[in-house]
Structures are given as structure tokens and as C-alpha cells.
Design a protein around this motif. Structure first.
Motif, PDB file in Angstrom:
ATOM      1  N   ALA A 325      50.829  68.563  57.375  1.00  0.00           N
ATOM      2  CA  ALA A 325      51.899  67.688  56.877  1.00  0.00           C
ATOM      3  C   ALA A 325      52.836  67.294  58.012  1.00  0.00           C
ATOM      4  O   ALA A 325      53.266  66.137  58.109  1.00  0.00           O
ATOM      5  CB  ALA A 325      52.662  68.394  55.754  1.00  0.00           C
ATOM      6  N   ARG A 326      53.151  68.260  58.889  1.00  0.00           N
ATOM      7  CA  ARG A 326      54.046  67.963  60.013  1.00  0.00           C
ATOM      8  C   ARG A 326      53.434  66.916  60.937  1.00  0.00           C
ATOM      9  O   ARG A 326      54.115  65.967  61.358  1.00  0.00           O
ATOM     10  CB  ARG A 326      54.327  69.248  60.796  1.00  0.00           C
ATOM     11  CG  ARG A 326      55.363  69.070  61.915  1.00  0.00           C
ATOM     12  CD  ARG A 326      55.433  70.299  62.799  1.00  0.00           C
ATOM     13  NE  ARG A 326      54.195  70.448  63.572  1.00  0.00           N
ATOM     14  CZ  ARG A 326      53.930  69.762  64.682  1.00  0.00           C
ATOM     15  NH1 ARG A 326      54.790  68.848  65.131  1.00  0.00           N
ATOM     16  NH2 ARG A 326      52.814  69.971  65.335  1.00  0.00           N
ATOM     17  N   ARG A 327      52.158  67.064  61.258  1.00  0.00           N
ATOM     18  CA  ARG A 327      51.510  66.114  62.161  1.00  0.00           C
ATOM     19  C   ARG A 327      51.393  64.730  61.545  1.00  0.00           C
ATOM     20  O   ARG A 327      51.450  63.722  62.251  1.00  0.00           O
ATOM     21  CB  ARG A 327      50.117  66.631  62.548  1.00  0.00           C
ATOM     22  CG  ARG A 327      50.139  67.924  63.348  1.00  0.00           C
ATOM     23  CD  ARG A 327      48.735  68.277  63.850  1.00  0.00           C
ATOM     24  NE  ARG A 327      48.726  69.557  64.540  1.00  0.00           N
ATOM     25  CZ  ARG A 327      47.679  70.032  65.217  1.00  0.00           C
ATOM     26  NH1 ARG A 327      46.557  69.318  65.283  1.00  0.00           N
ATOM     27  NH2 ARG A 327      47.741  71.208  65.809  1.00  0.00           N
ATOM     28  N   LEU A 328      51.231  64.672  60.240  1.00  0.00           N
ATOM     29  CA  LEU A 328      51.116  63.382  59.561  1.00  0.00           C
ATOM     30  C   LEU A 328      52.469  62.774  59.226  1.00  0.00           C
ATOM     31  O   LEU A 328      52.547  61.600  58.824  1.00  0.00           O
ATOM     32  CB  LEU A 328      50.302  63.541  58.271  1.00  0.00           C
ATOM     33  CG  LEU A 328      48.802  63.807  58.438  1.00  0.00           C
ATOM     34  CD1 LEU A 328      48.175  64.152  57.096  1.00  0.00           C
ATOM     35  CD2 LEU A 328      48.101  62.585  59.045  1.00  0.00           C
ATOM     36  N   GLY A 329      53.539  63.559  59.371  1.00  0.00           N
ATOM     37  CA  GLY A 329      54.861  63.064  59.006  1.00  0.00           C
ATOM     38  C   GLY A 329      55.053  62.972  57.515  1.00  0.00           C
ATOM     39  O   GLY A 329      55.777  62.088  57.022  1.00  0.00           O
ATOM     40  N   LEU A 330      54.410  63.895  56.779  1.00  0.00           N
ATOM     41  CA  LEU A 330      54.491  63.905  55.322  1.00  0.00           C
ATOM     42  C   LEU A 330      55.137  65.199  54.850  1.00  0.00           C
ATOM     43  O   LEU A 330      55.211  66.191  55.586  1.00  0.00           O
ATOM     44  CB  LEU A 330      53.087  63.814  54.703  1.00  0.00           C
ATOM     45  CG  LEU A 330      52.233  62.581  55.028  1.00  0.00           C
ATOM     46  CD1 LEU A 330      50.831  62.778  54.453  1.00  0.00           C
ATOM     47  CD2 LEU A 330      52.876  61.322  54.464  1.00  0.00           C
TER      48      LEU A 330
END
Length: 376
Positions: A325-330
Motif C-alpha cells: 500500500a505504501r509503495r502504491l500510495g494507497l
């Protein structure tokens, strides 16, 4: 002068002797007349300097010859017409000016020959590399030419290829710097470096893996003012002339796979990507896999691309949802929604190991086939 005078070898011109005699005659006349050296005389000195370089004489030796002639001409100094201190000074200044002009002409000719030799060496090296990587040249002649560079084609070799944001050019500063650094650290008979098709190619002999590591480091970080490479790929070690071609083709294929897959790594080894040639060996089967597994994702709102990215990033994050989620910005909740859509549309659950493998393989195939931009 020839070997009959006790210098050189039979039939070989004594270039230093010719230069000494020519300079002595010029400086002696200048000490008497005070004149400047003429254009034809300077050109003759350039020619002697060029011939001396071709014969293997160093510039330091030639400078010594010229200065020796200046000293010898001092025996006629200050000339029959010099009767006052001022005239003596003028005559001495004329001899020194002639010496300076002569040294400049000799050095210019010597440097001209050196530049031509370097260009010829680079041309020979470039031609050899092209023939080695072409793989269709007469092997006997190729082996003979390779031996001039200290290469034994029966040994094992490994090829590394660097690619930049812009094509490498023959004679550009970066390849010269890398070659200079490599030959300063290692025996230049263990490596070949050349520009081919806008890429920088390094061929290293068996047991010289340190050369390839240094080449990779220098290509990626050549220093201030030099253009770094984007990626460097290294093929596997193979024996013989055909092995060089095979290692080169592996390095090129590795760069192509890295580009198509969008891999972030700057250092790549062919053995790390061996799975992709296997996957692409049956292109029809790979297309069928992508169409069957991932085709339903095109029905998602926003298309298949966000969900394909989710599968890729989750694999890279080790299937840790918080990191994904952090890497996807979600948010983790939004990620959960995407994972549910993937499961519902494809029937494959990223939470199950076997399903994960199928999804990852299909996504890699999609990137290799440039799907969904290109129809299957």
C-alpha cells in the motif's frame, strides 16, 4: 645515415642521426645569419619527428638530439659578423629561437604519428570486436588477429554491455576514460573494449571477472563530466569464438528484457533472467496464458493497468500489504479492494501461493508482450 655508420640495424634509417645532422646544419647557419627557420625546413623537421615515432623513438630522445645539436652549433657561435655584446646576444637569441621552432616542429610530427597510431589501433580493435561478435569470420584469420591483442580464442570469455541514455559514439570521452582506467588497473591483453551499435562492449578473458566488475562500476559511475550508463548487463561465461558471440547475445537479450519489463536494477546478469527466454520460447502459449488469466481485468473500472501494477508491486513487496500500500500510495483498505477485484475478475487469489505464481508469470508475460497496449 644507416647501420654503416655504426648505428641502427642494417637497412634501417638512423632517424636520430638524420635529425641531429639536420638540426646542426640549421643551427650553425642560424648562428651565422640570425635568420628564422623556413617553412620547408620546419616541414622537414615534422617529417623526421613523425618517422622517428613510427620507428619507436620517444619524444624525450628527440628533444635530447635537438638540444645536443644546439650545443654543438655553439662551436660556431657567435658567427663572424658579431663584434659587440648586443650582436652576440642577438645571435644567441636567434639560435635559441631556431631551437624552439625546431623542437615544436619535431614534437608536432611525433604527436601526429602517435595520433595516427592510436586511431589505427582503435580501428583494428573495433574491427576485431565486430568480427568476434559477428561470429561469421574465418576462424583461423580471426584467431591470428586476436593473438595480436593477447587473446586466445580457445579460452573462455565473458561479455558485458553498457547502454546509456544516448548512444555511445566512437572517440567520445567516456569510452576513452573507461578504457584508460581499465588498462591502468589490468593487463590490456585480458580485455577488449569497443563501441558497437551505440553500446559499450567489454570482452574479458576467463578468470578476469574483476575486469567486468570494474567495467560495470566505471560505466555506471565514470566520474564528473562523463555520461553514466543506465544499465550494464553481463552474459554468461562461454568458451571459444562461438562463446564470445553467445555471451554477447545473452547480454543484449538481458538488456532488452530489462527494458521491456521495466526492471529498476542497473546491474544485470544473464543468469538472473534465464526464466524469461524460457517463458518466451513459446510465444503463443504465453499469449494464451495472459489472455486467459489477465484478460478479465480489462472489465475493471480504469482498465487492467492499475490491477497489473498492484500484482507487480505486491510481489516486489513480498506480499506484505502495508508495504505494498505504501509503495502504491494507497491506504491498506484501498489495496484490499483492489485485491478483491483481482480475485473476483480472474478467479486467482493473491493470498494463495500457487495462484500467486500464476498471476506473477502472467503479468511478466504481459509486460514482455506489451499487453494491454498491444493486442494478443
Amino acid at each position: 645515415m644507416t647501420a654503416a655508420n655504426g648505428t641502427g640495424t642494417p637497412g634501417t634509417p638512423d632517424i636520430p642521426g638524420d635529425l641531429a645532422g639536420h638540426c646542426l646544419a640549421l643551427f650553425t647557419e642560424v648562428s651565422r645569419t640570425g635568420r628564422l627557420l623556413r617553412r620547408a625546413e620546419l616541414e622537414r623537421l615534422r617529417d623526421l619527428g613523425e618517422r622517428a615515432a613510427e620507428a619507436g623513438h620517444g619524444l624525450r630522445d628527440l628533444v635530447g638530439v635537438c638540444l645536443g645539436a644546439t650545443r654543438a652549433s655553439w662551436q660556431t657561435f657567435p658567427g663572424p659578423t658579431a663584434t659587440t655584446t648586443a650582436e652576440v646576444r642577438r645571435t644567441g637569441d636567434a639560435v635559441l629561437a631556431a631551437t624552439q621552432a625546431a623542437l615544436g616542429a619535431v614534437a608536432e610530427g611525433h604527436e601526429r604519428a602517435q595520433r595516427m597510431a592510436v586511431r589505427q589501433e582503435e580501428a583494428n580493435r573495433r574491427e576485431l570486436v565486430n568480427d568476434l561478435l559477428h561470429g561469421r569470420t574465418d576462424l583461423g584469420r580471426l584467431a591470428e588477429r586476436a593473438e595480436r591483442f593477447g587473446l586466445r580464442l580457445a579460452a573462455g570469455y565473458t561479455v558485458a554491455v553498457a547502454v546509456g541514455a544516448e548512444p555511445y559514439l566512437e572517440g567520445s570521452p567516456t569510452p576513452h576514460r573507461i578504457l584508460r582506467e581499465l588498462t591502468g588497473r589490468y593487463d590490456d591483453r585480458t580485455l577488449l573494449l569497443a563501441v558497437r551499435d551505440g553500446q559499450l562492449v567489454c570482452i574479458a578473458s576467463d578468470g578476469e571477472q574483476a575486469v567486468l566488475a570494474a567495467f560495470t562500476d566505471l560505466a555506471l559511475r565514470p566520474g564528473p563530466g562523463y555520461r553514466p550508463a543506465l544499465r550494464v548487463a553481463t552474459g554468461r561465461r562461454h568458451g571459444g569464438t562461438g562463446g564470445i558471440v553467445r555471451s554477447y547475445e545473452e547480454a543484449i537479450a538481458t538488456l532488452e528484457y530489462a527494458e521491456r519489463l521495466g526492471l529498476p536494477a542497473a546491474r544485470l546478469r544473464a543468469e538472473e533472467l534465464l526464466v524469461f527466454p524460457v517463458l518466451m520460447r513459446d510465444r503463443e502459449a504465453m499469449g494464451d496464458l495472459v489472455r486467459t488469466v489477465l484478460g478479465p481485468l480489462t472489465a475493471a473500472r480504469g482498465g487492467a493497468r492499475p490491477l497489473l501494477e498492484t500484482i507487480t508491486v505486491q510481489a516486489e513487496a513480498g506480499y506484505v500489504n502495508a508495504e505494498t500500500a505504501r509503495r502504491l500510495g494507497l491506504s491498506v483498505r484501498a489495496l484490499g479492494y483492489r485485491l478483491e477485484r483481482i480475485r473476483d475478475l480472474t478467479g486467482y487469489d493473491p493470498a494463495e501461493a500457487l495462484h500467486r505464481y500464476t498471476l506473477e508469470t502472467a503479468v511478466m508475460g504481459a509486460r514482455l508482450l506489451d499487453w494491454p497496449d498491444q493486442p494478443l
